[in-house]
Motif scaffolding. Structure first.
Motif, PDB file in Angstrom:
ATOM      1  N   PHE A 168      14.525  32.870  -6.376  1.00 26.52           N
ATOM      2  CA  PHE A 168      13.218  33.343  -5.672  1.00 26.52           C
ATOM      3  C   PHE A 168      13.513  33.505  -4.355  1.00 26.52           C
ATOM      4  CE2 PHE A 168      12.064  30.494  -9.274  1.00 26.52           C
ATOM      5  CZ  PHE A 168      11.275  31.361  -9.904  1.00 26.52           C
ATOM      6  N   ALA A 169      13.150  34.460  -3.788  1.00 19.12           N
ATOM      7  CA  ALA A 169      13.265  35.035  -2.285  1.00 19.12           C
ATOM      8  C   ALA A 169      12.195  35.299  -1.469  1.00 19.12           C
ATOM      9  CB  ALA A 169      14.158  36.362  -2.509  1.00 19.12           C
ATOM     10  N   GLY A 170      12.289  35.364  -0.308  1.00 18.85           N
ATOM     11  CA  GLY A 170      11.300  35.831   0.550  1.00 18.85           C
ATOM     12  C   GLY A 170      10.895  34.824   1.522  1.00 18.85           C
ATOM     13  N   THR A 171       9.720  34.683   2.103  1.00 18.45           N
ATOM     14  CA  THR A 171       9.380  33.748   3.125  1.00 18.45           C
ATOM     15  C   THR A 171       9.076  32.475   2.043  1.00 18.45           C
ATOM     16  OG1 THR A 171       7.071  34.174   2.908  1.00 18.45           O
ATOM     17  CG2 THR A 171       8.353  35.035   4.683  1.00 18.45           C
ATOM     18  N   ASP A 172       9.078  31.151   2.751  1.00 18.25           N
ATOM     19  CA  ASP A 172       8.798  29.742   1.955  1.00 18.25           C
ATOM     20  C   ASP A 172       7.417  30.210   1.076  1.00 18.25           C
ATOM     21  OD1 ASP A 172      11.027  28.754   3.060  1.00 18.25           O
ATOM     22  OD2 ASP A 172       9.789  27.801   4.670  1.00 18.25           O
ATOM     23  N   ALA A 173       6.427  30.790   1.582  1.00 18.37           N
ATOM     24  CA  ALA A 173       5.219  31.143   0.944  1.00 18.37           C
ATOM     25  C   ALA A 173       5.381  31.958  -0.242  1.00 18.37           C
ATOM     26  CB  ALA A 173       4.226  31.547   1.895  1.00 18.37           C
ATOM     27  N   GLN A 174       6.244  33.015   0.094  1.00 18.24           N
ATOM     28  CA  GLN A 174       6.551  34.090  -1.211  1.00 18.24           C
ATOM     29  C   GLN A 174       7.395  33.501  -2.424  1.00 18.24           C
ATOM     30  OE1 GLN A 174       8.371  37.075   1.408  1.00 18.24           O
ATOM     31  NE2 GLN A 174       6.539  38.216   1.357  1.00 18.24           N
ATOM     32  N   VAL A 175       8.245  32.491  -1.820  1.00 20.98           N
ATOM     33  CA  VAL A 175       8.981  31.787  -2.866  1.00 20.98           C
ATOM     34  C   VAL A 175       8.212  30.775  -3.792  1.00 20.98           C
ATOM     35  CG1 VAL A 175      10.723  29.701  -3.167  1.00 20.98           C
ATOM     36  CG2 VAL A 175      11.312  31.846  -1.628  1.00 20.98           C
ATOM     37  N   ILE A 176       7.173  30.254  -3.297  1.00 21.71           N
ATOM     38  CA  ILE A 176       6.468  29.361  -3.895  1.00 21.71           C
ATOM     39  C   ILE A 176       5.309  30.212  -4.811  1.00 21.71           C
ATOM     40  CG2 ILE A 176       4.355  27.837  -3.836  1.00 21.71           C
ATOM     41  CD1 ILE A 176       5.823  26.750  -1.291  1.00 21.71           C
ATOM     42  N   GLN A 177       4.955  31.469  -4.319  1.00 20.95           N
ATOM     43  CA  GLN A 177       4.027  32.182  -5.001  1.00 20.95           C
ATOM     44  C   GLN A 177       4.734  32.761  -6.123  1.00 20.95           C
ATOM     45  OE1 GLN A 177       2.687  34.590  -1.757  1.00 20.95           O
ATOM     46  NE2 GLN A 177       0.796  33.377  -1.247  1.00 20.95           N
ATOM     47  N   GLN A 178       5.892  33.142  -5.961  1.00 23.95           N
ATOM     48  CA  GLN A 178       6.764  33.821  -7.152  1.00 23.95           C
ATOM     49  C   GLN A 178       6.854  33.062  -8.142  1.00 23.95           C
ATOM     50  OE1 GLN A 178      10.191  35.663  -5.744  1.00 23.95           O
ATOM     51  NE2 GLN A 178       9.483  36.673  -3.966  1.00 23.95           N
TER      52      GLN A 178
ATOM     53  N   LEU B  57       3.200  23.143   4.016  1.00 29.41           N
ATOM     54  CA  LEU B  57       2.977  22.892   5.120  1.00 29.41           C
ATOM     55  C   LEU B  57       2.531  21.354   5.607  1.00 29.41           C
ATOM     56  CD1 LEU B  57       1.571  26.318   6.425  1.00 29.41           C
ATOM     57  CD2 LEU B  57       3.865  25.745   6.729  1.00 29.41           C
ATOM     58  N   GLU B  58       1.556  20.866   4.877  1.00 30.92           N
ATOM     59  CA  GLU B  58       1.026  19.765   4.783  1.00 30.92           C
ATOM     60  C   GLU B  58       2.114  18.719   4.568  1.00 30.92           C
ATOM     61  OE1 GLU B  58      -2.104  19.355   2.083  1.00 30.92           O
ATOM     62  OE2 GLU B  58      -3.478  21.114   2.901  1.00 30.92           O
ATOM     63  N   CYS B  59       2.874  18.932   3.797  1.00 35.29           N
ATOM     64  CA  CYS B  59       4.011  18.030   3.456  1.00 35.29           C
ATOM     65  C   CYS B  59       4.827  17.894   4.707  1.00 35.29           C
ATOM     66  CB  CYS B  59       4.744  18.409   2.041  1.00 35.29           C
ATOM     67  SG  CYS B  59       5.857  17.430   1.551  1.00 35.29           S
ATOM     68  N   ARG B  60       5.418  19.068   5.058  1.00 36.88           N
ATOM     69  CA  ARG B  60       6.557  19.037   6.252  1.00 36.88           C
ATOM     70  C   ARG B  60       6.011  18.228   7.427  1.00 36.88           C
ATOM     71  NH1 ARG B  60       9.265  24.947   5.410  1.00 36.88           N
ATOM     72  NH2 ARG B  60      10.775  24.362   3.668  1.00 36.88           N
ATOM     73  N   THR B  61       4.802  18.729   7.706  1.00 30.63           N
ATOM     74  CA  THR B  61       3.901  18.174   8.958  1.00 30.63           C
ATOM     75  C   THR B  61       3.967  16.744   8.737  1.00 30.63           C
ATOM     76  OG1 THR B  61       2.589  20.115   9.288  1.00 30.63           O
ATOM     77  CG2 THR B  61       1.897  18.068  10.361  1.00 30.63           C
ATOM     78  N   ALA B  62       3.557  16.255   7.630  1.00 31.62           N
ATOM     79  CA  ALA B  62       3.341  14.477   7.500  1.00 31.62           C
ATOM     80  C   ALA B  62       4.902  14.113   7.359  1.00 31.62           C
ATOM     81  CB  ALA B  62       2.919  14.460   5.992  1.00 31.62           C
ATOM     82  N   LEU B  63       6.158  14.635   6.955  1.00 32.55           N
ATOM     83  CA  LEU B  63       7.222  14.113   6.778  1.00 32.55           C
ATOM     84  C   LEU B  63       8.044  14.248   8.125  1.00 32.55           C
ATOM     85  CD1 LEU B  63       8.650  15.453   3.553  1.00 32.55           C
ATOM     86  CD2 LEU B  63       7.793  13.196   3.841  1.00 32.55           C
ATOM     87  N   ASP B  64       7.616  15.252   9.024  1.00 35.74           N
ATOM     88  CA  ASP B  64       8.246  15.032  10.367  1.00 35.74           C
ATOM     89  C   ASP B  64       7.571  14.074  11.040  1.00 35.74           C
ATOM     90  OD1 ASP B  64       9.888  16.807  12.226  1.00 35.74           O
ATOM     91  OD2 ASP B  64       8.019  17.156  13.251  1.00 35.74           O
ATOM     92  N   GLU B  65       6.469  13.704  10.963  1.00 36.13           N
ATOM     93  CA  GLU B  65       5.808  12.607  11.648  1.00 36.13           C
ATOM     94  C   GLU B  65       6.262  11.298  11.177  1.00 36.13           C
ATOM     95  OE1 GLU B  65       1.346  10.721  12.202  1.00 36.13           O
ATOM     96  OE2 GLU B  65       1.513  12.955  12.206  1.00 36.13           O
TER      97      GLU B  65
END
Length: 448
Positions: free
Chosen positions: A78-88, A424-432
């Motif tokens: 799967f390729a593209g942006t992170d969002a595109q990878v998830i959608q694909q 995005l929610e997950c990464r924001t939470a884990l960064d914190e």
């Protein structure tokens, strides 16, 4: 020097969901596709950590994985942006997206095998991350697990870290879920007990016919060599193939040990008497007095043990030397299991008290109290060398509950996993979270 056993509980991740990914785990499969509650799951786990801390046990916390694992999806084309990878992935191969969102890392009994310094040749605490290669959704965990453990136990004077074993079926390794340790005192040399489901190369050992045996004898032997364990301090035992086929996918679903005591079901092992004799003999040579508590099948059948997770419990030694058993609410709900436990504690034997915890969110996904924790025996000097940010305190508990309330969803279904916002929610939470626990950069999105 005083020593103790520290329980490091896995913090439930923001993508906690019921994907039904674990063939052989009855609870995981039976609750597949139901709506989960990540916030409730995380708070239930934190409540258990807080309770044990307040009972006087040293309690730690182990951070979850980054999910969805976009890098794993990219490696599958799967390729593209992170969002595109998830959608694909959602459009073309939803099972792969579900696997990349698994929050099974919360069951840190599978994170690694740990040998304390009293047992090892070089006098350090050794960690080997489990390859978990039997299940794809778990096989992608060990790189991050290794980084997190390295950030928690960073002092090379006291701690040694080994990479996961080769990711092939012959060396299937499921970590501490198939390993325990018997000792007179946590700071003294003990006997490490490795339980395997099959042998990869020796056909004399029978194998289950329905469900896979996840731990091999060869993997257990390799970990013992890596940790520098002496022959007199190791016992290998085979799990009964029939109980694996009954849904006992790890030994910690049918037996639990602590100190000098093994609490096990009558049908847990093959060659039980020989195994018990070897444990007694080897621990006796170290000055210990091995004792066992066998739960008869006539009182608690294997099916009841699996449904209630009676043995996926925490067996803890209190300051006065008595033992406490931490069990899930499902044990109280099962009449036969609860009747057995009432008799056990009233008999004046080794286990004096049972405490019940509500871990429904974890239980529905196939993991109980024992799955949620990784045990690490440490002396005072080693405990002082552990990253202090991961040791549970009342202020840390308050901070983490606020963090969960801020970042976690109240419900999650399979269709929600296709939402790029979840990443995005997950990464924001884990960064914190890495800042709260003082871990530094351990997640791929922080490193790349």
């Amino acid at each position: 020097m005083k020593s103790c056993e520290v329980n490091f509980d896995g913090l439930v991740g923001p993508t906690h969901n019921y994907g039904g990914l674990s063939y052989g785990n009855v609870a995981s499969q039976s609750n597949s596709q139901q709506s989960s509650n990540p916030k409730e799951a995380a708070l239930q786990g934190l409540a258990k950590m807080k309770a044990l801390m307040e009972m006087g046990f040293v309690q730690g916390v182990l951070a979850p994985q980054e999910r969805p694992d976009v890098a794993a999806l990219r490696s599958l084309g799967f390729a593209g942006t992170d969002a595109q990878v998830i959608q694909q992935a959602a459009k073309q191969a939803m099972p792969l997206l579900v696997a990349s969102c698994s929050a099974s890392s919360m069951w840190v009994a599978n994170a690694a095998t740990v040998s304390p310094s009293a047992d090892t040749a070089d006098g350090r605490v050794h960690f080997t991350a489990a390859n978990l290669n039997c299940k794809y959704h778990r096989s992608i965990e060990h790189p991050t697990t290794s980084r997190v453990l390295g950030a928690m136990f960073a002092d090379q004077k006291h701690f040694a870290h080994h990479a996961a074993l080769p990711a092939v079926a012959q060396f299937g390794d499921e970590g501490a879920a198939n390993h325990t340790r018997f000792c007179r005192d946590y700071g003294e040399a003990g006997v490490e007990f490795f339980v395997f489901g099959r042998s990869a190369f020796d056909t004399r050992y029978p194998a289950p016919q329905k469900y896979p045996a996840r731990q091999t004898l060869e993997a257990s032997q390799a970990v013992a060599r890596l940790h520098g364990l002496r022959d007199g301090g190791v016992v290998y035992a085979q799990q009964n193939p029939a109980v694996i086929d009954a849904g006992v996918f790890h030994n910690d679903v049918i037996a639990v040990g602590n100190g000098e005591v093994l609490f096990y079901h009558e049908d847990a092992f093959l060659n039980t008497e020989q195994m018990l004799g070897e444990l007694q003999g080897k621990l006796g040579k170290l000055g210990g007095n091995f004792q066992s508590i066998c739960v008869p099948r006539a009182q608690v059948g294997v099916e009841d043990a699996v449904r209630s997770y009676l043995f996926n419990s925490q067996l803890l030694t209190r300051a006065d030397g008595s033992m406490l058993l931490i069990v899930p609410e499902e044990c109280r709900a099962n009449e036969r299991v609860w009747q057995y436990l009432q008799g056990l504690t009233s008999s004046g034997g080794l286990i004096r008290e049972v405490k019940v915890f509500d871990l429904k969110q974890s239980m529905q996904n196939g993991g109980g109290p024992a799955c949620l924790r990784l045990r690490v025996a440490l002396n005072e000097t080693e405990l002082a060398a552990v990253n202090p940010g991961v040791i549970m305190t009342a202020p840390l508990y308050d901070t983490l509950t606020q963090w969960v309330d801020k970042h976690y969803r109240d419900s999650l279904r399979e269709t929600d996993l296709a939402d790029p916002q979840l990443l995005l929610e997950c990464r924001t939470a884990l960064d914190e979270l890495t800042q709260i626990l003082k871990l530094g950069s351990v997640y791929p999105f922080q490193i790349n």
